[in-house]
Design an enzyme around this catalytic site. Structure first.
Site, PDB file in Angstrom:
ATOM      1  N   LYS A 123      53.721 -29.533 -14.426  1.00  0.00           N
ATOM      2  CA  LYS A 123      54.683 -30.461 -15.018  1.00  0.00           C
ATOM      3  C   LYS A 123      55.031 -31.619 -14.084  1.00  0.00           C
ATOM      4  CE  LYS A 123      57.983 -26.727 -14.174  1.00  0.00           C
ATOM      5  NZ  LYS A 123      58.767 -25.709 -14.802  1.00  0.00           N
ATOM      6  N   HIS A 156      69.399 -20.591 -10.938  1.00  0.00           N
ATOM      7  CA  HIS A 156      68.490 -20.195  -9.846  1.00  0.00           C
ATOM      8  C   HIS A 156      69.276 -19.531  -8.707  1.00  0.00           C
ATOM      9  CE1 HIS A 156      65.818 -23.784 -11.179  1.00  0.00           C
ATOM     10  NE2 HIS A 156      65.164 -22.692 -11.507  1.00  0.00           N
ATOM     11  N   SER A 200      66.282 -26.428 -15.412  1.00  0.00           N
ATOM     12  CA  SER A 200      66.216 -27.707 -14.692  1.00  0.00           C
ATOM     13  C   SER A 200      65.966 -28.854 -15.680  1.00  0.00           C
ATOM     14  CB  SER A 200      65.091 -27.684 -13.661  1.00  0.00           C
ATOM     15  OG  SER A 200      65.316 -26.675 -12.722  1.00  0.00           O
ATOM     16  N   ARG A 214      65.740 -15.543 -18.795  1.00  0.00           N
ATOM     17  CA  ARG A 214      66.839 -16.043 -19.617  1.00  0.00           C
ATOM     18  C   ARG A 214      66.769 -15.427 -20.999  1.00  0.00           C
ATOM     19  NH1 ARG A 214      65.455 -21.832 -17.430  1.00  0.00           N
ATOM     20  NH2 ARG A 214      63.505 -20.714 -17.580  1.00  0.00           N
TER      21      ARG A 214
HETATM   22  P1  ADP Z   1      58.828 -22.416 -12.861  1.00  0.00           P
HETATM   23  O1  ADP Z   1      58.415 -23.841 -12.891  1.00  0.00           O
HETATM   24  O2  ADP Z   1      57.970 -21.530 -12.006  1.00  0.00           O
HETATM   25  O3  ADP Z   1      59.169 -21.801 -14.188  1.00  0.00           O
HETATM   26  P2  ADP Z   1      61.634 -22.777 -12.307  1.00  0.00           P
HETATM   27  O4  ADP Z   1      62.126 -23.469 -11.103  1.00  0.00           O
HETATM   28  O5  ADP Z   1      61.851 -23.441 -13.609  1.00  0.00           O
HETATM   29  O6  ADP Z   1      60.135 -22.435 -12.005  1.00  0.00           O
HETATM   30  O7  ADP Z   1      62.266 -21.317 -12.352  1.00  0.00           O
HETATM   31  C1  ADP Z   1      61.970 -20.344 -11.395  1.00  0.00           C
HETATM   32  C2  ADP Z   1      62.305 -18.984 -11.965  1.00  0.00           C
HETATM   33  O8  ADP Z   1      63.711 -18.920 -12.216  1.00  0.00           O
HETATM   34  C3  ADP Z   1      61.625 -18.671 -13.303  1.00  0.00           C
HETATM   35  O9  ADP Z   1      61.331 -17.287 -13.311  1.00  0.00           O
HETATM   36  C4  ADP Z   1      62.692 -18.978 -14.333  1.00  0.00           C
HETATM   37  O10 ADP Z   1      62.531 -18.198 -15.498  1.00  0.00           O
HETATM   38  C5  ADP Z   1      63.949 -18.567 -13.565  1.00  0.00           C
HETATM   39  N1  ADP Z   1      65.155 -19.239 -14.031  1.00  0.00           N
HETATM   40  C6  ADP Z   1      65.380 -20.558 -14.153  1.00  0.00           C
HETATM   41  N2  ADP Z   1      66.621 -20.807 -14.620  1.00  0.00           N
HETATM   42  C7  ADP Z   1      67.210 -19.588 -14.812  1.00  0.00           C
HETATM   43  C8  ADP Z   1      68.489 -19.145 -15.322  1.00  0.00           C
HETATM   44  N3  ADP Z   1      69.406 -20.009 -15.757  1.00  0.00           N
HETATM   45  N4  ADP Z   1      68.713 -17.815 -15.405  1.00  0.00           N
HETATM   46  C9  ADP Z   1      67.762 -16.930 -15.005  1.00  0.00           C
HETATM   47  N5  ADP Z   1      66.556 -17.278 -14.531  1.00  0.00           N
HETATM   48  C10 ADP Z   1      66.269 -18.579 -14.439  1.00  0.00           C
END
Ligand code: ADP
Length: 161
Positions: A41, A17, A128, A90
């Protein structure tokens, strides 16, 4: 001035992130990392905890702010005057969902563009949920998340191992 909003659950924030945030901060005048309070979630950390952990991680980044929101992302983006929504990509599995969301958001707010950024290759496996799974088993996650987040995870799972 172009404001970009980077929305997500950030439960908790990872180095992936933060890599995306840093890239956005180089591209846009102001980046707001927007912590969504009510994802479908189950969450490990409260909205306040998630905000605080990101704030601590971006303390030295002058054009990055952290906020919490509970509405539709496009409504929130409009409210703060953002022209851009940042999402991270990703693998192919992310792409399908992001494409769907981008189309839905564009329908509701055609004036806002979705910009997808890729984190460094070594973060392409990082999420996460993986971090939580590893931390729950008592293993060290400090290479995947900032140190203060690793400590918060350790604290949360203390006594479970
Ligand atoms: P959500 O619950 O909205 O998916 P996240 O907190 O899991 O939110 O992720 C926010 C954004 O960051 C999403 O677009 C997700 O694809 C991206 N993201 C999460 N981890 C990574 C990573 N390791 N590399 C690139 N993008 C990421």
């Amino acid at each position: 001035m172009i404001v970009a909003v980077y929305p997500g659950s950030f439960d908790p924030v990872t180095r992936g992130h933060l890599d995306v945030t840093a890239r956005a901060a180089r591209l846009f005048d102001r980046v707001i990392v927007a912590v969504y309070g009510r994802p479908v979630k189950r969450l490990l950390f409260s909205a306040e905890e998630r905000v605080r952990m990101i704030e601590q991680a971006v303390l030295d980044w002058p054009n990055v702010a952290v906020e919490h929101y509970d509405t539709l992302t496009v409504e929130y983006a409009r409210r703060v005057g953002a022209k851009v929504i940042i999402r991270g990509l990703r693998a192919l599995t992310d792409f399908e969902l992001e494409l769907q969301m981008a189309h839905i958001n564009h329908r509701m707010a055609p004036e806002i563009e979705v910009v997808c950024l890729m984190a460094a290759q070594h973060y392409s496996f990082l999420s996460s949920s993986i971090v939580k799974e590893i931390a729950a088993l008592g293993a060290d996650v400090s290479n995947l998340v900032p140190t203060h987040v690793a400590h918060a995870l350790q604290e949360r799972f203390r006594g479970e191992n």
